[in-house]
Write a protein that holds these residues in place. Structure first.
Motif, PDB file in Angstrom:
ATOM      1  N   LEU A  65      -3.474 -14.705   5.024  1.00  0.00           N
ATOM      2  CA  LEU A  65      -3.199 -13.293   4.771  1.00  0.00           C
ATOM      3  C   LEU A  65      -2.229 -12.832   5.849  1.00  0.00           C
ATOM      4  O   LEU A  65      -2.491 -13.013   7.031  1.00  0.00           O
ATOM      5  N   MET A  89      -6.514  -4.899  -4.234  1.00  0.00           N
ATOM      6  CA  MET A  89      -6.434  -4.031  -3.062  1.00  0.00           C
ATOM      7  C   MET A  89      -6.963  -2.651  -3.416  1.00  0.00           C
ATOM      8  O   MET A  89      -6.578  -2.070  -4.430  1.00  0.00           O
ATOM      9  N   ASN A  99       3.197  -0.774   3.664  1.00  0.00           N
ATOM     10  CA  ASN A  99       2.797  -2.033   4.281  1.00  0.00           C
ATOM     11  C   ASN A  99       2.709  -3.108   3.210  1.00  0.00           C
ATOM     12  O   ASN A  99       2.258  -2.849   2.088  1.00  0.00           O
ATOM     13  N   LYS A 150      -8.116  -3.761   5.575  1.00  0.00           N
ATOM     14  CA  LYS A 150      -6.653  -3.722   5.577  1.00  0.00           C
ATOM     15  C   LYS A 150      -6.069  -3.373   6.944  1.00  0.00           C
ATOM     16  O   LYS A 150      -5.035  -3.916   7.336  1.00  0.00           O
ATOM     17  N   SER A 151      -6.702  -2.478   7.678  1.00  0.00           N
ATOM     18  CA  SER A 151      -6.122  -1.986   8.927  1.00  0.00           C
ATOM     19  C   SER A 151      -5.948  -3.074   9.980  1.00  0.00           C
ATOM     20  O   SER A 151      -4.946  -3.092  10.691  1.00  0.00           O
ATOM     21  N   TYR A 208       1.280  -6.895   2.071  1.00  0.00           N
ATOM     22  CA  TYR A 208       0.244  -7.898   2.294  1.00  0.00           C
ATOM     23  C   TYR A 208       0.599  -9.115   1.448  1.00  0.00           C
ATOM     24  O   TYR A 208       0.670  -9.025   0.229  1.00  0.00           O
ATOM     25  N   ASP A 258       0.831  -1.202   0.000  1.00  0.00           N
ATOM     26  CA  ASP A 258       0.000   0.000   0.000  1.00  0.00           C
ATOM     27  C   ASP A 258       0.869   1.257   0.000  1.00  0.00           C
ATOM     28  O   ASP A 258       2.104   1.186  -0.002  1.00  0.00           O
ATOM     29  N   GLY A 311      -7.256  -6.651   9.350  1.00  0.00           N
ATOM     30  CA  GLY A 311      -7.427  -7.989   8.807  1.00  0.00           C
ATOM     31  C   GLY A 311      -8.781  -8.609   9.085  1.00  0.00           C
ATOM     32  O   GLY A 311      -8.970  -9.805   8.869  1.00  0.00           O
ATOM     33  N   ASP A 347       4.603  -4.351   8.265  1.00  0.00           N
ATOM     34  CA  ASP A 347       4.828  -2.920   8.097  1.00  0.00           C
ATOM     35  C   ASP A 347       5.940  -2.719   7.077  1.00  0.00           C
ATOM     36  O   ASP A 347       6.465  -3.684   6.512  1.00  0.00           O
ATOM     37  N   LYS A 386      -1.742 -11.940  11.138  1.00  0.00           N
ATOM     38  CA  LYS A 386      -1.895 -13.093  10.251  1.00  0.00           C
ATOM     39  C   LYS A 386      -3.323 -13.590  10.369  1.00  0.00           C
ATOM     40  O   LYS A 386      -3.913 -13.593  11.442  1.00  0.00           O
ATOM     41  N   LEU A 401      -8.879  -5.435   1.135  1.00  0.00           N
ATOM     42  CA  LEU A 401      -8.260  -6.462   0.308  1.00  0.00           C
ATOM     43  C   LEU A 401      -9.366  -7.399  -0.149  1.00  0.00           C
ATOM     44  O   LEU A 401     -10.215  -7.805   0.658  1.00  0.00           O
ATOM     45  N   LYS A 420       0.128  -9.443   7.105  1.00  0.00           N
ATOM     46  CA  LYS A 420       0.401  -8.024   6.907  1.00  0.00           C
ATOM     47  C   LYS A 420       1.691  -7.682   7.636  1.00  0.00           C
ATOM     48  O   LYS A 420       1.872  -8.017   8.809  1.00  0.00           O
TER      49      LYS A 420
END
Length: 181
Positions: A59, A84, A46, A106-107, A48, A42, A109, A63, A71, A89, A61
């Protein structure tokens, strides 16, 4: 298994190494980034990572320094492709019961919606400016299956579906890739 971040000059800026699969799945299992898995980045940097392990999809994520932030696992699902948007997502794939699309925030999951299409096999998907599009095969019999293209709105409601009938007795056709232009 490593995830490596490389800058535009080809220099490694960060690496995340999985000591074992329990980091991803919570229990030792074989981890595979299979065909259809994808990695998205993104605007904040970040990362993904979406992939498959056994009969599950995951999934992850990270940083911008590749520190694992969360996860998520979706059982009995095989990822085919993903897209995305600024906040979400979209992951499309298949279960034993049919094809489906998952919508994650996204923030954090959080799984916001799962839409299943019984007797469908999704072979491709792509994010559009107003939702998501999928393509694949629908039906429960090789001799009666049809190719389909489907448009979903941003809430994963079906806007329209177009079915393509097989012609000339050719039952081996399959949508391999969908591109929205």
């Amino acid at each position: 298994i490593d995830i490596t971040k490389i800058d535009v000059n080809g220099d490694t800026t960060a690496t995340y190494t999985f000591a074992d699969d329990s980091v991803i799945l919570g229990s030792p299992q074989s981890f595979k980034m299979l065909e259809g898995a994808c990695v998205k980045v993104d605007d904040a940097g970040n990362v993904y990572a979406i992939g498959n392990s056994g009969e599950s999809s995951f999934l992850l994520k990270f940083d911008s320094d590749l520190n694992l932030l969360y996860k998520k696992r979706f059982w009995n699902f095989t990822t085919v492709s993903c897209g995305m948007s600024s906040n979400y997502l979209y992951v499309c794939g298949n279960t034993d019961d049919g094809g489906g699309v998952l919508k994650y925030k996204k923030s954090n999951g959080a799984l916001l919606k799962y839409t299943l299409y019984e007797n469908a096999t999704i072979t491709s998907g792509e994010l559009t400016s107003t939702g998501f599009a999928t393509a694949g095969r629908i039906g429960n019999n090789v001799n009666s299956d049809e190719l389909f293209v489907q448009r979903l709105d941003s809430s994963l409601n079906i806007s329209w579906t177009f079915l393509y009938n097989y012609a000339n007795g050719n039952y081996s056709d399959e949508a391999k890739e969908l591109k929205v232009v």
